[in-house]
Design a protein around this motif. Structure first.
Motif, mmCIF file in Angstrom:
data_model
loop_
_atom_site.group_PDB
_atom_site.id
_atom_site.type_symbol
_atom_site.label_atom_id
_atom_site.label_comp_id
_atom_site.label_asym_id
_atom_site.label_seq_id
_atom_site.Cartn_x
_atom_site.Cartn_y
_atom_site.Cartn_z
ATOM 1 N N CYS A 57 0.795 -1.238 0.000
ATOM 2 C CA CYS A 57 0.000 0.000 0.000
ATOM 3 C C CYS A 57 0.825 1.286 0.000
ATOM 4 O O CYS A 57 0.236 2.378 0.048
ATOM 5 C CB CYS A 57 -0.916 0.023 1.220
ATOM 6 S SG CYS A 57 -2.606 -0.376 0.791
ATOM 7 N N HIS A 58 2.150 1.193 -0.004
ATOM 8 C CA HIS A 58 2.951 2.419 0.099
ATOM 9 C C HIS A 58 4.349 2.130 -0.449
ATOM 10 O O HIS A 58 5.162 1.480 0.209
ATOM 11 C CB HIS A 58 3.009 2.839 1.575
ATOM 12 C CG HIS A 58 3.761 4.107 1.842
ATOM 13 N ND1 HIS A 58 3.430 4.958 2.877
ATOM 14 C CD2 HIS A 58 4.843 4.680 1.233
ATOM 15 C CE1 HIS A 58 4.268 5.977 2.907
ATOM 16 N NE2 HIS A 58 5.146 5.832 1.911
ATOM 17 N N CYS A 59 4.604 2.587 -1.663
ATOM 18 C CA CYS A 59 5.957 2.472 -2.217
ATOM 19 C C CYS A 59 6.209 3.695 -3.098
ATOM 20 O O CYS A 59 5.330 4.551 -3.249
ATOM 21 C CB CYS A 59 6.116 1.179 -3.020
ATOM 22 S SG CYS A 59 5.020 1.056 -4.445
ATOM 23 N N HIS A 60 7.412 3.808 -3.630
ATOM 24 C CA HIS A 60 7.754 4.963 -4.479
ATOM 25 C C HIS A 60 8.547 4.490 -5.686
ATOM 26 O O HIS A 60 9.420 3.627 -5.549
ATOM 27 C CB HIS A 60 8.595 5.972 -3.699
ATOM 28 C CG HIS A 60 7.914 6.456 -2.458
ATOM 29 N ND1 HIS A 60 6.903 7.385 -2.487
ATOM 30 C CD2 HIS A 60 8.075 6.108 -1.157
ATOM 31 C CE1 HIS A 60 6.477 7.604 -1.248
ATOM 32 N NE2 HIS A 60 7.163 6.838 -0.424
ATOM 33 N N VAL A 61 8.241 5.070 -6.826
ATOM 34 C CA VAL A 61 8.988 4.688 -8.027
ATOM 35 C C VAL A 61 9.551 5.907 -8.766
ATOM 36 O O VAL A 61 10.166 5.743 -9.815
ATOM 37 C CB VAL A 61 8.117 3.838 -8.989
ATOM 38 C CG1 VAL A 61 7.686 2.546 -8.304
ATOM 39 C CG2 VAL A 61 6.892 4.602 -9.489
ATOM 40 N N ALA B 14 0.161 7.627 7.265
ATOM 41 C CA ALA B 14 1.248 6.697 6.951
ATOM 42 C C ALA B 14 2.372 6.714 7.986
ATOM 43 O O ALA B 14 2.667 7.751 8.575
ATOM 44 C CB ALA B 14 1.818 7.039 5.577
ATOM 45 N N HIS B 15 2.949 5.569 8.204
ATOM 46 C CA HIS B 15 4.123 5.313 9.073
ATOM 47 C C HIS B 15 3.757 5.129 10.556
ATOM 48 O O HIS B 15 4.615 4.771 11.346
ATOM 49 C CB HIS B 15 5.191 6.420 8.967
ATOM 50 C CG HIS B 15 5.621 6.744 7.581
ATOM 51 N ND1 HIS B 15 6.264 5.840 6.765
ATOM 52 C CD2 HIS B 15 5.521 7.883 6.837
ATOM 53 C CE1 HIS B 15 6.530 6.397 5.596
ATOM 54 N NE2 HIS B 15 6.083 7.640 5.606
ATOM 55 N N PHE B 16 2.510 5.405 10.944
ATOM 56 C CA PHE B 16 2.078 5.207 12.342
ATOM 57 C C PHE B 16 3.004 5.924 13.326
ATOM 58 O O PHE B 16 3.314 5.405 14.396
ATOM 59 C CB PHE B 16 2.020 3.712 12.664
ATOM 60 C CG PHE B 16 0.976 3.323 13.695
ATOM 61 C CD1 PHE B 16 0.219 4.276 14.373
ATOM 62 C CD2 PHE B 16 0.737 1.983 13.974
ATOM 63 C CE1 PHE B 16 -0.745 3.905 15.314
ATOM 64 C CE2 PHE B 16 -0.227 1.592 14.917
ATOM 65 C CZ PHE B 16 -0.961 2.569 15.597
ATOM 66 N N SER C 137 5.925 -1.271 1.804
ATOM 67 C CA SER C 137 7.378 -1.472 1.896
ATOM 68 C C SER C 137 8.110 -0.134 1.991
ATOM 69 O O SER C 137 9.227 -0.075 2.477
ATOM 70 C CB SER C 137 7.870 -2.229 0.669
ATOM 71 O OG SER C 137 7.644 -1.441 -0.499
ATOM 72 N N ASP C 138 7.466 0.953 1.490
ATOM 73 C CA ASP C 138 8.145 2.243 1.322
ATOM 74 C C ASP C 138 9.396 2.097 0.455
ATOM 75 O O ASP C 138 10.314 2.906 0.535
ATOM 76 C CB ASP C 138 8.514 2.886 2.665
ATOM 77 C CG ASP C 138 8.450 4.419 2.592
ATOM 78 O OD1 ASP C 138 8.112 4.949 1.525
ATOM 79 O OD2 ASP C 138 8.754 5.064 3.610
ATOM 80 N N TRP C 139 9.436 1.003 -0.341
ATOM 81 C CA TRP C 139 10.543 0.864 -1.280
ATOM 82 C C TRP C 139 10.545 2.054 -2.217
ATOM 83 O O TRP C 139 9.473 2.510 -2.564
ATOM 84 C CB TRP C 139 10.397 -0.458 -2.060
ATOM 85 C CG TRP C 139 11.597 -0.782 -2.867
ATOM 86 C CD1 TRP C 139 11.734 -0.695 -4.220
ATOM 87 C CD2 TRP C 139 12.854 -1.236 -2.343
ATOM 88 N NE1 TRP C 139 12.997 -1.067 -4.582
ATOM 89 C CE2 TRP C 139 13.704 -1.401 -3.460
ATOM 90 C CE3 TRP C 139 13.346 -1.506 -1.061
ATOM 91 C CZ2 TRP C 139 15.028 -1.835 -3.323
ATOM 92 C CZ3 TRP C 139 14.646 -1.924 -0.934
ATOM 93 C CH2 TRP C 139 15.470 -2.087 -2.056
HETATM 94 ZN ZN LIG Z 1 6.985 6.855 1.638
#
Ligand SMILES: [Zn+2]
Length: 412
Positions: free
Chosen positions: A5-9, A269-271, A344-346
């Protein structure tokens, strides 16, 4: 169905690397770090880190938190302790957007769908602009979304200082985006900003996403004090800029927004951030206040049906932290388990570990919750007119393809 639910490209060309490093590490160190990273990228060498260590110059005010607070998971202290991870992170961002997507899909081979969040830095950085502007970043994201045939569900970055909400409407209804990303430390608060135009744009955004919809368009908002980047703009009368900008992401700013738009679908995001969770795991939560954001987020999740959180950039589950983390987290989320998402916040999390390890650690930490966190929780969060209608229409217009991956979003 498993969803990240949370990544970056976006790649390094899409962000003003120098300004961003300066905001994080101070003008002197950030500037030098940027120069050395560019040199290192040219010859592919990583020996620049020795040079970095020996030429390390103190820019004390900006660096104090980074050096003294071990909770900062991307601070200068962390960087010096984990130089290899920093190089992995930088090199990951040097590739093209297509290469980043392909690599992510290959490495996380049991994830089915990905939610990449864009970044809009246009109004946040002075004296440093990205090679690839926002419109070009959006165009590339649309191409990648069309090519992925329903496996990539992007969120459109919105900075209320940069453009009116019509840009969001177009992105959601015609350009393949299924949600909105807000990054308050770029220099605006979720509500309560002084500039009427900024407030007006934000109210328009919440109206558009929530009003009259049984399934609102989801918004993901950065909500961590222990990591992340901030604007590098000097604010009048402010001494501690990093804290000033970080505080703009505080979950309490959402109380006023949710009082007005109670059904807004929101991922805080990130709690609170990996640093806060490491400390909570090992020594328990601090009293509610500055460095205890998780309890405020938790309250919002309990009070509002559509408020979620995610555990992105939490790739810290090693050694004695692992068991303590999963115990503390499961205890905390009792009653709101169905609103916890995994991301993953990849490739931001390349600073913490490899992508395979990231997923493996979460599977091991939450054997009984992993499927729901990546499955039905994520589907519920992402389900809206955008995933039901607009994205399928966008894909059909691009390639005439009906994606089986979007089927779970069809039924309410
Ligand atoms: Zn992020």
């Amino acid at each position: 169905m498993r969803i990240d639910c949370h990544c970056h490209v976006f790649n390094n060309d899409c962000i003003p690397v120098k300004g961003l490093l300066q905001s994080r590490f101070g003008i002197v160190v950030g500037g030098r770090l940027s120069d050395w990273l560019i040199d290192a990228g040219k010859d592919g060498a990583i020996s620049f880190l020795d040079a970095f260590r020996s030429r390390f110059s103190m820019d004390f005010d900006s660096l104090l938190g980074s050096l003294t607070d071990p909770s900062e998971k991307d601070g200068i202290r962390y960087l010096l302790e984990h130089p290899g991870q920093f190089v992995r992170f930088f090199l990951a961002g040097k590739r093209s957007v297509r290469e980043i997507v392909a690599d992510m899909i290959e490495k996380a081979d049991d994830i089915d769908l990905w939610v990449p969040l864009m970044m809009d830095t246009q109004s946040a950085y002075e004296g440093s602009s990205p090679l690839c502007g926002f419109d070009e970043q959006k165009r590339i994201m649309m191409e990648v979304t069309a090519e992925a045939r329903g496996r990539v569900l992007p969120f459109f970055a919105y900075d209320p200082r940069s453009r009116p909400v019509e840009a969001v409407r177009a992105a959601i209804e015609h350009e393949g985006f299924v949600g909105v990303k807000l990054y308050p430390p770029m220099g605006f608060k979720p509500c309560g900003n002084e500039e009427p135009a900024v407030e007006g744009n934000l109210q328009d955004l919440y109206e558009y996403c929530a009003a009259g919809r049984s399934d609102p368009i989801p918004i993901a908002a950065h909500c961590s004090w222990s990591d992340g980047v901030t604007s590098n703009r000097k604010a009048h009368g402010v001494n501690k800029h990093k804290e000033y900008y970080r505080e703009m992401a505080h979950p309490s700013h959402w109380e006023g927004v949710l009082a007005k738009h109670g059904n807004l679908k929101l991922n805080l995001a990130h709690f609170g951030g990996a640093g806060e969770w490491e400390r909570r795991a090992l020594t328990g939560p601090l009293p509610a206040g500055k460095k205890n954001w998780a309890d405020t987020i938790l309250k919002l999740m309990k009070d509002h049906e559509n408020v979620y959180t995610d555990l992105s950039f939490h790739g810290i589950l090693v050694g004695n932290v692992r068991k303590a983390y999963s115990r503390a987290l499961l205890e905390t989320i009792q009653g709101v388990e169905e609103k916890v998402l995994l991301g993953s916040d990849w490739y931001m999390s390349a600073l913490q570990c490899g992508l395979e390890d990231y997923w493996l650690r979460f599977k091991e930490a939450f054997p009984n919750q992993f499927n729901d966190m990546t499955g039905r929780n994520a589907v519920r969060f992402l389900r809206s007119e955008a995933t039901k209608t607009f994205l399928p229409d966008f894909l059909a217009s691009r390639n005439g393809y009906q994606s089986k991956y979007l089927e779970p979003f069809r039924d309410s």
